[in-house]
Design a protein around this motif. Structure first.
Motif, short mmCIF file in Angstrom:
data_model
loop_
_atom_site.label_atom_id
_atom_site.label_comp_id
_atom_site.label_asym_id
_atom_site.label_seq_id
_atom_site.Cartn_x
_atom_site.Cartn_y
_atom_site.Cartn_z
N TYR A 41 4.84 3.92 8.84
CA TYR A 41 5.36 3.29 7.64
C TYR A 41 5.80 4.35 6.62
N GLU A 42 6.76 3.94 5.79
CA GLU A 42 7.15 4.71 4.61
C GLU A 42 7.29 3.74 3.44
N LEU A 43 6.78 4.14 2.29
CA LEU A 43 6.87 3.33 1.09
C LEU A 43 7.21 4.23 -0.08
N GLY A 44 8.16 3.80 -0.92
CA GLY A 44 8.52 4.65 -2.04
C GLY A 44 9.47 3.98 -3.01
N PHE A 45 10.11 4.83 -3.82
CA PHE A 45 10.96 4.36 -4.91
C PHE A 45 12.39 4.85 -4.71
N MET A 73 11.39 0.81 -1.78
CA MET A 73 11.90 0.96 -0.41
C MET A 73 10.73 0.96 0.55
N PHE A 74 10.81 0.13 1.59
CA PHE A 74 9.77 0.07 2.62
C PHE A 74 10.43 0.22 3.99
N LYS A 75 9.85 1.10 4.83
CA LYS A 75 10.38 1.33 6.17
C LYS A 75 9.27 1.16 7.20
N ARG A 76 9.63 0.60 8.34
CA ARG A 76 8.68 0.39 9.45
C ARG A 76 9.32 0.91 10.73
N SER A 77 8.67 1.90 11.35
CA SER A 77 9.20 2.48 12.58
C SER A 77 9.12 1.49 13.73
N ILE A 78 10.24 1.31 14.43
CA ILE A 78 10.27 0.48 15.64
C ILE A 78 9.93 1.33 16.85
N ASN A 79 10.51 2.53 16.91
CA ASN A 79 10.20 3.53 17.93
C ASN A 79 10.49 4.90 17.34
N GLU A 80 10.67 5.92 18.17
CA GLU A 80 10.86 7.28 17.67
C GLU A 80 12.18 7.47 16.94
N LYS A 81 13.14 6.57 17.13
CA LYS A 81 14.46 6.77 16.54
C LYS A 81 14.89 5.67 15.59
N PHE A 82 14.45 4.44 15.83
CA PHE A 82 14.94 3.31 15.04
C PHE A 82 13.88 2.82 14.06
N ALA A 84 13.18 -0.17 10.88
CA ALA A 84 13.55 -1.34 10.09
C ALA A 84 13.23 -1.05 8.63
N ARG A 85 14.06 -1.55 7.71
CA ARG A 85 13.87 -1.23 6.30
C ARG A 85 14.18 -2.42 5.40
N VAL A 86 13.48 -2.44 4.26
CA VAL A 86 13.70 -3.43 3.22
C VAL A 86 13.77 -2.68 1.89
N VAL A 87 14.81 -3.00 1.09
CA VAL A 87 14.96 -2.35 -0.21
C VAL A 87 15.20 -3.44 -1.26
N PHE A 88 14.39 -3.45 -2.29
CA PHE A 88 14.58 -4.36 -3.42
C PHE A 88 14.85 -3.54 -4.66
N GLU A 89 15.98 -3.81 -5.33
CA GLU A 89 16.39 -2.96 -6.45
C GLU A 89 16.85 -3.78 -7.64
N ASN A 90 16.60 -3.23 -8.82
CA ASN A 90 17.18 -3.74 -10.05
C ASN A 90 18.25 -2.75 -10.49
N GLU A 91 19.46 -3.25 -10.72
CA GLU A 91 20.58 -2.38 -11.09
C GLU A 91 21.09 -2.76 -12.47
N ARG A 92 21.33 -1.73 -13.30
CA ARG A 92 21.85 -1.93 -14.64
C ARG A 92 23.00 -0.96 -14.88
N PHE A 234 16.15 8.53 -3.22
CA PHE A 234 14.84 7.92 -2.98
C PHE A 234 13.77 8.97 -2.71
N VAL A 235 12.53 8.55 -2.94
CA VAL A 235 11.33 9.33 -2.61
C VAL A 235 10.35 8.39 -1.95
N THR A 236 9.83 8.75 -0.76
CA THR A 236 8.89 7.88 -0.05
C THR A 236 7.67 8.68 0.41
N TYR A 237 6.63 7.94 0.75
CA TYR A 237 5.39 8.53 1.29
C TYR A 237 5.12 7.91 2.66
N SER A 238 4.86 8.75 3.65
CA SER A 238 4.60 8.29 5.01
C SER A 238 3.11 8.05 5.22
#
Length: 239
Positions: A41-45, A73-82, A84-92, A234-238
């Motif tokens: 997993y990766e989670l960050g801003f 930003m949230f990422k979930r590894s499917i395998n070594e290369k792929f 899946a990701r979800v990003v929720f953002e507020n834009e101004r 972005f900056v994330t933590y694994s």
């Protein structure tokens, strides 16, 4: 017959030796880079952006703008290369345009206002390792967003003025590519560039101040394709 057997035996030994050497060389090449990304997993801003904005109150104002892009930003590894990701953002972002072409009414108005909106992106990311710490990320996002605009347009000689409240509902696809750098094995930082294909639905409520007080609504639909030189930083933590 004896010589033939000896020849076949020698050929088998040579083939086995070459195959073993080639396999060992391949194994060594796969260990060329140290694999830091072992977490699922990766989670960050995410923050900042420089986008082509295509939801301006007048089309001739569409263009590149700096965006205050704040999100998760949230990422979930499917395998070594792929991944899946979800990003929720507020834009101004905002607009402050001074009319300059006095001989053409379309650009003879002062136009100013502020936008605020939320965007949800779901995507698939492919990752290539360039060095021990550096990766190239590429993939595609599906996104949906809604923005609210409050602003006004005023003709320079003060003959015409109206107030504008518009709701923009958008959806589309966003192919992207970017760089990601891993620091201390757990912390990642990077940026992405994208090319967005966007459907835009606009619902506007216009209040006329001059020359005659009044109000009316306007609805329009459009489709546009534009680049975003910096989609996000972005900056994330694994973990």
């Amino acid at each position: 017959m004896k010589h033939l057997l000896i020849t076949l035996f020698l050929a088998l030994l040579i083939t086995s030796s070459v195959t073993s050497s080639f396999a060992q060389q391949n194994d060594n090449s796969t260990e060329l880079f140290k694999q830091y990304r072992v977490s699922a997993y990766e989670l960050g801003f995410s923050g900042l952006g420089y986008h082509f904005i295509n939801i301006m109150p007048e089309k001739f104002l569409n263009g590149f703008h700096t965006v205050q892009n704040r999100g998760l930003m949230f990422k979930r590894s499917i395998n070594e290369k792929f991944i899946a990701r979800v990003v929720f953002e507020n834009e101004r972002f905002s607009i402050n345009h001074a009319g300059t072409q006095y001989y053409e009414f379309a650009d003879s108005m002062n136009i100013a206002g502020n936008y605020s909106g939320n965007k949800l992106s779901l995507g698939l990311e492919r990752r290539w390792q360039v060095s021990d710490h550096l990766y190239v990320n590429s993939g595609i996002d599906l996104f949906a967003a809604q923005y609210v605009y409050y602003g006004f347009a005023e003709h320079l000689p003060s003959v015409y003025k109206h107030l504008d409240r518009s709701v923009y509902t958008t959806a589309g696809i966003s192919p992207f590519i970017g760089l990601q750098y891993t620091l201390l094995e757990k912390f990642n930082m990077g940026f992405e560039v994208s090319f967005d294909a966007t459907y835009i639905h606009r619902n506007s409520s216009i209040e006329t101040v001059r020359p005659e007080p009044g109000a009316y609504t306007s609805v329009s639909n459009a489709f546009d394709v534009n680049p975003s030189p910096v989609r996000r930083v972005f900056v994330t933590y694994s973990f």
